[in-house]
Enzyme design. Structure first.
Site, PDB file in Angstrom:
ATOM      1  N   THR A   1       1.608 -38.179  12.341  1.00 39.62           N
ATOM      2  CA  THR A   1       2.473 -39.338  12.183  1.00 39.62           C
ATOM      3  C   THR A   1       3.340 -39.513  13.420  1.00 39.62           C
ATOM      4  O   THR A   1       3.732 -38.560  14.078  1.00 39.62           O
ATOM      5  CB  THR A   1       3.349 -39.222  10.935  1.00 39.62           C
ATOM      6  OG1 THR A   1       3.865 -37.910  10.832  1.00 39.62           O
ATOM      7  CG2 THR A   1       2.550 -39.526   9.690  1.00 39.62           C
TER       8      THR A   1
ATOM      9  N   SER B   1       3.754 -33.884  12.092  1.00 34.77           N
ATOM     10  CA  SER B   1       4.590 -34.807  12.865  1.00 34.77           C
ATOM     11  C   SER B   1       4.190 -34.786  14.323  1.00 34.77           C
ATOM     12  O   SER B   1       3.687 -33.774  14.829  1.00 34.77           O
ATOM     13  CB  SER B   1       6.059 -34.410  12.750  1.00 34.77           C
ATOM     14  OG  SER B   1       6.314 -33.226  13.500  1.00 34.77           O
ATOM     15  N   ASP B   2       4.434 -35.891  15.012  1.00 31.05           N
ATOM     16  CA  ASP B   2       4.445 -35.812  16.466  1.00 31.05           C
ATOM     17  C   ASP B   2       5.602 -34.884  16.837  1.00 31.05           C
ATOM     18  O   ASP B   2       6.553 -34.709  16.067  1.00 31.05           O
ATOM     19  CB  ASP B   2       4.620 -37.191  17.087  1.00 31.05           C
ATOM     20  CG  ASP B   2       4.059 -37.266  18.497  1.00 31.05           C
ATOM     21  OD1 ASP B   2       3.870 -36.197  19.129  1.00 31.05           O
ATOM     22  OD2 ASP B   2       3.827 -38.379  18.989  1.00 31.05           O
ATOM     23  N   TRP B   3       5.534 -34.320  18.013  1.00 32.62           N
ATOM     24  CA  TRP B   3       6.462 -33.249  18.386  1.00 32.62           C
ATOM     25  C   TRP B   3       7.902 -33.778  18.453  1.00 32.62           C
ATOM     26  O   TRP B   3       8.200 -34.697  19.202  1.00 32.62           O
ATOM     27  CB  TRP B   3       6.028 -32.636  19.695  1.00 32.62           C
ATOM     28  CG  TRP B   3       5.133 -31.428  19.538  1.00 32.62           C
ATOM     29  CD1 TRP B   3       5.243 -30.257  20.227  1.00 32.62           C
ATOM     30  CD2 TRP B   3       4.009 -31.249  18.661  1.00 32.62           C
ATOM     31  NE1 TRP B   3       4.267 -29.354  19.828  1.00 32.62           N
ATOM     32  CE2 TRP B   3       3.499 -29.949  18.866  1.00 32.62           C
ATOM     33  CE3 TRP B   3       3.398 -32.040  17.700  1.00 32.62           C
ATOM     34  CZ2 TRP B   3       2.407 -29.429  18.153  1.00 32.62           C
ATOM     35  CZ3 TRP B   3       2.297 -31.536  16.987  1.00 32.62           C
ATOM     36  CH2 TRP B   3       1.822 -30.255  17.222  1.00 32.62           C
TER      37      TRP B   3
ATOM     38  N   ALA C   1       9.411 -35.363  16.053  1.00 32.65           N
ATOM     39  CA  ALA C   1       9.563 -36.650  15.373  1.00 32.65           C
ATOM     40  C   ALA C   1      10.278 -36.535  14.034  1.00 32.65           C
ATOM     41  O   ALA C   1      10.901 -37.494  13.591  1.00 32.65           O
ATOM     42  CB  ALA C   1       8.196 -37.299  15.161  1.00 32.65           C
TER      43      ALA C   1
END
Length: 825
Positions: free
Chosen positions: A210, A243-245, A247
């Site tokens: 995401t 998650s994107d890093w 995020a």
């Protein structure tokens, strides 16, 4: 008892192996306490999840793609095969080729101990200004879904998971952490969600990532509707959601919104914070169990959970990475112009003719885009290397012409560097390598014996041997206290601060020039860049990253162009290689314009005036303006072509292979581009164009691009002879009317007879590739998907079949449609 769950994505039947794995997952989950479960959902470091030996769970390791597998170390010491950019892969219009790329990447992942590849990126080219478009496939959701499906199937056939990203509407880089993208339900469904839906349905990916951004008021890491109701509910996705890093922002919001894993660690919104939220009654433990179940299912599939048979037990045959990288590159090159001069087309090159190769990018190739997609190949074949090897001795000359790199780059060529770690007393506590002046240590990447509590400074030190005499520039990329010394003189001893409020500024920010030193070619000098390490306690990850940067002496642009013109006049063909740079196309920022940097446009015009047989090779990951295109004999787009790009270029220019690519996105001027807004206003970015992006928008606005979606020439000609539509099956007969064997991509577009103002005039509904010998006639068969006849009804919240007459159009591009048949849906 096995926990009930929906059928796998795409209505794939649940097999006995699935059931067996699920039983192991459920048993393992039942043996975990709350603290262990919460800890499993938070990264233990930059790239991995913690092992839980009590249930036989190994540490799950993730790594960036999409063109290679970097592994857990961001260093050239651990080289990776570097394939061409995703735009290049999409330009081949071949899902089977994407599948083969995936197989290779799974092989690379297993070699590096990686379980999950953080790829593919299937966001769309909404606007040509998107700075990261080289990492995504196309402006068209159907093409993106087909290529992404092949890629995911290939990776996962090798027993390695994928994370299809970035879910969803992560289509630009400006304010990407905070932007609220306002997208209509119809545009979401028909455009931005469509590739994800296709891949979930057809490839059953084991992961989704995401995005940072917000969609319609809700950040994607907390988007209950899009994640739980659409992705998991409607589509049946049963993988894990990471998650994107950096995020994830809220413990309760993320777990309620369907986020399984918050990366990186160890400081995230999960872990101890999640366990506390359960104990405080803010989160139901059942929500935690669902997330843990998804992670354990992933572990079972990749063979990281004892007692569970991996999803893949028979691995694909080994792949030759170098050969595949070269094949993908030449199959992706798009020949958009090839004029006949003196009775023959400009390409392929005439045997034995003299060739003047011109351009800085011909010598120092740019083979990949900037940002997290960066990998470090063990070698790069530049255009100069490739043509030197392919052409007869004495027929090739080289001139610099113009250098697009007006900024500093990594200290690579001519540098021999190592990293020296010292404590506060100046005692050396460890050493490591730094082969390209780039140091990036994450988590446990430190050299042996180096711990965060003892580490005080890291020094990049060694020698630099210039290849040119003159004023060399040196600089620093990174944040914090630095001391830069060249040839015994200290030029900078201060703190370098971020230019903007972005947690990834140290990774993707521009280098800052700090010294200019007169040096003589061939005479080595000592260089040193010392960094005082400061690791604030509140950082979610312990990262040490900085880079020594360098730029060769700058010569007068007019003088360089004059030299190139003389070389061109003396040759039968001039081949000019032009390129973008890391400051034009990279993760972390969007583009300001579509112009080539530096004096490259002036170079092309001057060379073309001197030699009418000028071929321009465009080395960019996404569209640039080509104001001189009508002045040159040929234009070949090579994207970011990967480590074997120069060899592939020689294959195509000499005619050993034809260029196989077709445009996956429209190329045109920024002035004419219909969708250009990528900068939010008060934090919001309205997608006011609705379903009209790419060629859909160009056609709606009645504008003519430089080169249309789907366009691409080969080294033979094709006649479209007949089209037949039976049900939803379209059969197109084509004949190779040229003088050599070739490959054609037959494209089928569906055009409603009465589209109305709210429907595109046409859209890509299918494609197929055929090969034929000269004079041979072959058939391409394309199945029209049911979705091509549907639109999303926002009022009903459902797909609606639109009845009526449709034109089924077959051709070579969206602007070159050769045959038409009518169907009634």
């Amino acid at each position: 008892m096995t926990h009930p769950r929906s059928a796998p994505a795409g209505n794939t039947p649940v097999t006995s192996a699935d059931e067996a794995r699920e039983a192991v997952v459920e048993a393992a989950l039942g043996r975990l306490g709350l603290d262990a479960k919460a800890r499993l959902l938070a990264g233990q470091d930059m790239w991995s999840l913690p092992a839980l030996p009590e249930i036989g769970l190994k540490s799950l390791v993730m790594s960036d793609g999409p063109i290679g597998v970097r592994g857990v170390r961001w260093t050239a010491d651990d080289p990776s095969v570097a394939l061409p950019s995703p735009t290049a892969l999409a330009a081949a219009w071949d899902p089977d080729l994407a599948h083969r790329a995936g197989v290779l990447l799974a092989q690379e992942a297993r070699r590096k101990g990686v379980h999950v590849l953080l790829a593919p990126t299937v966001n769309l080219h909404r606007s040509p200004l998107g700075g990261r478009h080289f990492e995504a496939y196309s402006e068209d959701p159907y093409l993106t879904g087909r290529i992404g499906t092949g890629y995911v199937r290939g990776v996962q056939s090798g027993g390695v998971g994928t994370t299809v990203k970035h879910f969803v509407a992560n289509d630009a880089e400006t304010d990407r952490f905070t932007v609220d993208n306002l997208v209509s339900g119809r545009a979401l469904r028909e455009l931005y969600l469509a590739p994800f839906e296709a891949i979930v349905g057809n490839a059953r990916p084991w992961g989704i990532m995401t995005a940072y951004n917000t969609v319609n008021g809700t950040t994607m890491t907390e988007h209950h509707h899009l994640v739980n109701e659409v992705l998991r509910g409607e589509w049946g996705f049963d993988g894990f959601n990471v998650s994107d890093w950096m995020a994830a922002r809220s413990t309760a919001g993320a777990i309620e919104g369907g986020l399984d894993v918050a990366m990186p660690g160890p400081r995230t919104v999960y872990g101890e914070a999640l366990a506390k939220a359960v104990r405080d009654g803010e989160v139901e433990e059942a929500k935690v169990d669902e997330a843990v179940r998804n992670v354990l299912r992933l572990a079972a599939r990749v063979g990281a959970l004892d007692g569970a048979e991996p999803a893949v037990t028979d691995l694909p045959a080994p792949v030759d990475g170098q050969a595949l990288a070269r094949e993908i590159a030449r199959r992706s090159f798009v020949l958009v112009r090839n004029e006949v001069r003196d009775g023959a087309p400009a390409l392929p090159l005439r045997p034995g003719g003299k060739v003047a190769l011109i351009g800085a990018a011909a010598r120092d190739a740019r083979v990949l885009g900037g940002g997290s997609a960066t990998v470090f190949p063990d070698h790069v074949v530049s255009p100069l290397d490739g043509l030197t090897a392919a052409l007869p001795e004495g027929t090739l000359t080289y001139a610099l012409g113009a250098d697009p790199n007006e900024e500093l780059a990594a200290a690579d060529r001519g540098f021999e560097l190592r990293a020296v770690c010292r404590d506060a007393d100046g005692t050396v506590i460890g050493t490591g390598s730094a082969p390209n002046g780039h140091l990036q240590w994450m988590g446990s990447d430190r050299p042996d014996g180096v711990t965060d509590d003892r580490l005080h400074t890291v020094e990049l030190t060694g020698t630099f041997t210039p290849r040119e005499s003159g004023a060399h520039a040196f600089g620093i990329k990174g944040m914090g206290a630095f001391t830069l010394t060249v040839d015994g003189t200290t030029y900078f001893d201060d703190v370098q601060r971020p230019a903007k409020d972005d947690p990834f500024e140290a990774f993707f920010g521009a280098p800052v020039p700090r010294a200019r030193v007169e040096l003589a070619a061939g005479e080595p000098v000592e260089v040193s860049l010392r960094h005082v390490v400061a690791l604030p306690e509140d950082l979610p990850m312990k990262v040490i990253t900085f880079e020594l940067c360098h730029q060769e002496p700058r010569r007068d642009p007019d003088e360089l162009i004059a030299e190139a013109v003389e070389a061109a006049r003396a040759a039968d063909t001039a081949v000019v290689v032009v390129a973008t740079t890391d400051l034009v196309e990279s993760e972390g920022f969007d583009r300001e314009d579509l112009r080539l940097p530096g004096h490259q446009d002036d170079l092309v015009r001057a060379v073309a005036a001197a030699n009418p047989n000028t071929v321009v090779v465009v080395n960019s990951g996404s569209p640039v303006e080509l104001p001189w295109r009508h002045e040159v004999a040929a234009v070949l787009l090579t994207w970011f072509p990967g480590q074997e790009g120069g060899a592939a270029l020689a294959d195509v220019l000499t005619g050993a292979h034809e260029p196989g690519g077709r445009l996956p996105t429209t190329w045109g001027s920024l002035t004419d581009a219909p969708v250009t807004q990528v900068t939010p206003d008060n934090g919001e970015l309205p997608y006011t164009e609705g379903v009209f992006i790419g060629y859909r928008a160009w056609e709606k606005e009645g504008r003519t691009p430089s080169y249309a979606f789907g366009h691409g020439l080969g080294y033979t000609d094709w006649m479209y002879e007949s089209i037949d539509v039976t049900g939803r099956s379209v059969t197109v007969r084509v004949r190779n009317s040229g003088e050599r064997a070739g490959r054609e991509v037959v494209q089928v577009y569906l055009a409603p007879a009465a589209p109305g103002a709210d429907r595109p005039a046409r859209q890509l509904a299918g494609f197929a590739s055929v090969e034929a010998a000269p004079g041979e006639s072959v058939e391409a068969v394309v199945e029209l998907p049911a979705r091509a006849f549907e639109i999303w009804d926002e009022a009903a919240g459902a797909w609606t079949h639109v009845t009526g007459a449709y034109e089924v159009e077959a051709g070579r591009s969206v602007a070159d449609r050769r045959l038409t048949a009518t169907v009634v849906a």
